[in-house]
Design an enzyme around this catalytic site. Structure first.
Site, PDB file in Angstrom:
ATOM      1  N   LYS A  11       0.851  -1.201   0.000  1.00  0.00           N
ATOM      2  CA  LYS A  11       0.000   0.000   0.000  1.00  0.00           C
ATOM      3  C   LYS A  11       0.880   1.242   0.000  1.00  0.00           C
ATOM      4  O   LYS A  11       0.645   2.198  -0.733  1.00  0.00           O
ATOM      5  CB  LYS A  11      -0.877   0.047   1.266  1.00  0.00           C
ATOM      6  CG  LYS A  11      -1.995  -0.951   1.318  1.00  0.00           C
ATOM      7  CD  LYS A  11      -2.792  -0.721   2.598  1.00  0.00           C
ATOM      8  CE  LYS A  11      -3.965  -1.651   2.699  1.00  0.00           C
ATOM      9  NZ  LYS A  11      -4.711  -1.461   3.967  1.00  0.00           N
ATOM     10  N   ASP A  60      -8.110   1.468   4.494  1.00  0.00           N
ATOM     11  CA  ASP A  60      -8.837   0.219   4.647  1.00  0.00           C
ATOM     12  C   ASP A  60      -9.516  -0.080   3.319  1.00  0.00           C
ATOM     13  O   ASP A  60     -10.247   0.755   2.789  1.00  0.00           O
ATOM     14  CB  ASP A  60      -9.859   0.303   5.784  1.00  0.00           C
ATOM     15  CG  ASP A  60     -10.226  -1.088   6.284  1.00  0.00           C
ATOM     16  OD1 ASP A  60      -9.357  -1.974   6.243  1.00  0.00           O
ATOM     17  OD2 ASP A  60     -11.381  -1.305   6.689  1.00  0.00           O
ATOM     18  N   GLY A 136      -2.169  -9.306  -2.703  1.00  0.00           N
ATOM     19  CA  GLY A 136      -3.557  -9.651  -2.370  1.00  0.00           C
ATOM     20  C   GLY A 136      -4.328 -10.215  -3.555  1.00  0.00           C
ATOM     21  O   GLY A 136      -3.886 -11.147  -4.242  1.00  0.00           O
ATOM     22  N   TYR A 137      -5.481  -9.606  -3.817  1.00  0.00           N
ATOM     23  CA  TYR A 137      -6.368 -10.096  -4.872  1.00  0.00           C
ATOM     24  C   TYR A 137      -5.977  -9.606  -6.281  1.00  0.00           C
ATOM     25  O   TYR A 137      -6.715  -9.861  -7.232  1.00  0.00           O
ATOM     26  CB  TYR A 137      -7.810  -9.652  -4.575  1.00  0.00           C
ATOM     27  CG  TYR A 137      -8.369 -10.192  -3.266  1.00  0.00           C
ATOM     28  CD1 TYR A 137      -8.797 -11.510  -3.170  1.00  0.00           C
ATOM     29  CD2 TYR A 137      -8.482  -9.380  -2.138  1.00  0.00           C
ATOM     30  CE1 TYR A 137      -9.323 -12.006  -1.978  1.00  0.00           C
ATOM     31  CE2 TYR A 137      -9.002  -9.866  -0.937  1.00  0.00           C
ATOM     32  CZ  TYR A 137      -9.417 -11.179  -0.865  1.00  0.00           C
ATOM     33  OH  TYR A 137      -9.940 -11.670   0.309  1.00  0.00           O
TER      34      TYR A 137
HETATM   35  P1  ITT Z   1      -3.334  -2.804   6.925  1.00  0.00           P
HETATM   36  O1  ITT Z   1      -2.185  -3.106   7.828  1.00  0.00           O
HETATM   37  O2  ITT Z   1      -3.191  -1.466   6.249  1.00  0.00           O
HETATM   38  O3  ITT Z   1      -4.682  -2.992   7.561  1.00  0.00           O
HETATM   39  P2  ITT Z   1      -4.120  -5.061   5.258  1.00  0.00           P
HETATM   40  O4  ITT Z   1      -3.334  -5.825   4.224  1.00  0.00           O
HETATM   41  O5  ITT Z   1      -4.677  -5.801   6.418  1.00  0.00           O
HETATM   42  O6  ITT Z   1      -3.181  -3.851   5.732  1.00  0.00           O
HETATM   43  P3  ITT Z   1      -6.812  -4.251   4.343  1.00  0.00           P
HETATM   44  O7  ITT Z   1      -7.480  -4.737   5.569  1.00  0.00           O
HETATM   45  O8  ITT Z   1      -7.149  -2.883   3.851  1.00  0.00           O
HETATM   46  O9  ITT Z   1      -5.220  -4.258   4.501  1.00  0.00           O
HETATM   47  O10 ITT Z   1      -6.986  -5.225   3.122  1.00  0.00           O
HETATM   48  C1  ITT Z   1      -7.952  -6.203   3.019  1.00  0.00           C
HETATM   49  C2  ITT Z   1      -7.483  -7.300   2.109  1.00  0.00           C
HETATM   50  O11 ITT Z   1      -7.624  -6.851   0.764  1.00  0.00           O
HETATM   51  C3  ITT Z   1      -6.043  -7.741   2.296  1.00  0.00           C
HETATM   52  O12 ITT Z   1      -5.975  -9.148   2.183  1.00  0.00           O
HETATM   53  C4  ITT Z   1      -5.305  -7.088   1.151  1.00  0.00           C
HETATM   54  O13 ITT Z   1      -4.236  -7.908   0.690  1.00  0.00           O
HETATM   55  C5  ITT Z   1      -6.394  -6.972   0.087  1.00  0.00           C
HETATM   56  N1  ITT Z   1      -6.188  -5.756  -0.707  1.00  0.00           N
HETATM   57  C6  ITT Z   1      -6.262  -4.462  -0.275  1.00  0.00           C
HETATM   58  N2  ITT Z   1      -5.966  -3.617  -1.263  1.00  0.00           N
HETATM   59  C7  ITT Z   1      -5.713  -4.376  -2.361  1.00  0.00           C
HETATM   60  C8  ITT Z   1      -5.327  -4.096  -3.689  1.00  0.00           C
HETATM   61  O14 ITT Z   1      -5.102  -2.856  -4.098  1.00  0.00           O
HETATM   62  N3  ITT Z   1      -5.152  -5.120  -4.520  1.00  0.00           N
HETATM   63  C9  ITT Z   1      -5.339  -6.392  -4.117  1.00  0.00           C
HETATM   64  N4  ITT Z   1      -5.677  -6.759  -2.891  1.00  0.00           N
HETATM   65  C10 ITT Z   1      -5.866  -5.758  -2.002  1.00  0.00           C
END
Ligand code: ITT
Length: 181
Positions: A11, A60, A136-137
Site C-alpha cells: 500500500k 482500509d 492480495g487479490y
Molecule cells: P493494513 O495493515 O493497512 O490494515 P491489510 O493488508 O490488512 O493492511 P486491508 O485490511 O485494507 O489491509 O486489506 C484487506 C485485504 O484486501 C487484504 O488481504 C489485502 O491484501 C487486500 N487488498 C487491499 N488492497 C488491495 C489491492 O489494491 N489489490 C489487491 N488486494 C488488495
C-alpha cells in the site's frame, strides 16, 4: 507530512508514487467487525489517535463481488488469509456474472479532526490468476477497460485506474488545500 500507519508495505509503495514524501509506520492495529469500511476507519482513527497522535493516515480496502452479495467486502483480509485467490475462484465457478469492485477508504487524522476519502474501481473477477506484480487479490481482478489483471500491471498503471490511486489523488488535493507538506 502525513504518516501512513499500515502493516502492508505494498500500500505504501503505491501511495508513495503519488505522494512522494509520505512516511510509513509499520504497525498492526485492531480492526472492529462492522458492516462498512467507513465504520472500520472511524474506529481505527480514534484508536490510533491515542497511540500515534496527530497527522497520520490509514487505508482500509476491500473487494466486493456482486455474484457473492458483496463478499468478501469488509472481511477481505480474513478471507484472503483463509481462502485466498484460489478459494475465491472456486466460489465463482459457474457464476455467469463476474462483476466486482475494489474500494479504498483513506482515513485522515489531521489536527484533531477525522476525514475520509473514498476511491472505487469497477471491474471483474478473472477466470484464473494471472501476473506476478502487486499483492492480495491483484492476480484475479481485471479493471474495467483493461484485458490485464492488476498483477500484470506496473504500479503506475495500477495507480492510474485503481481504487487506491483515486483515493490518493484526493489525498494529494486535501494536502494542497490544507497546506500539508
Ligand atoms: P493494513 O495493515 O493497512 O490494515 P491489510 O493488508 O490488512 O493492511 P486491508 O485490511 O485494507 O489491509 O486489506 C484487506 C485485504 O484486501 C487484504 O488481504 C489485502 O491484501 C487486500 N487488498 C487491499 N488492497 C488491495 C489491492 O489494491 N489489490 C489487491 N488486494 C488488495
Amino acid at each position: 507530512m502525513f504518516k501512513l500507519v499500515t502493516h502492508n508495505r505494498h500500500k505504501y509503495e503505491e501511495m508513495r508514487k503519488i505522494v512522494p514524501g509520505l512516511k510509513m509506520v509499520d504497525m498492526e492495529y485492531p480492526e472492529i467487525q462492522a458492516n462498512t469500511l467507513e465504520e472500520v476507519v472511524d474506529f481505527s482513527l480514534e484508536y490510533l489517535s491515542k497511540v500515534i497522535g496527530e497527522n497520520f493516515i490509514i487505508d482500509d480496502s476491500g473487494l466486493f463481488i456482486e455474484a457473492l452479495n458483496s463478499f468478501p467486502g469488509v472481511y477481505s483480509a480474513y478471507v484472503f488469509d483463509t481462502l485466498g485467490n484460489e478459494g475465491i475462484l472456486k466460489l465463482m465457478e459457474e457464476k455467469e456474472r463476474r462483476e466486482a469492485y475494489f474500494k479504498t477508504v483513506v482515513g485522515i487524522r489531521f489536527e484533531g479532526i477525522n476525514y475520509k476519502l473514498v476511491g472505487i474501481c469497477h471491474g471483474k473477477i478473472a477466470e484464473e490468476p494471472k501476473g506476478e506484480n502487486g499483492f492480495g487479490y491483484d492476480p484475479i481482478f481485471i479493471p474495467e477497460g483493461s484485458e490485464k489483471t492488476f498483477a500484470e500491471m506496473s504500479t503506475e498503471e495500477k495507480n492510474r485506474v485503481s481504487h487506491r490511486g483515486k483515493a490518493i489523488i484526493k489525498l494529494a488535493g486535501f494536502m494542497e488545500r490544507f497546506g500539508v507538506h
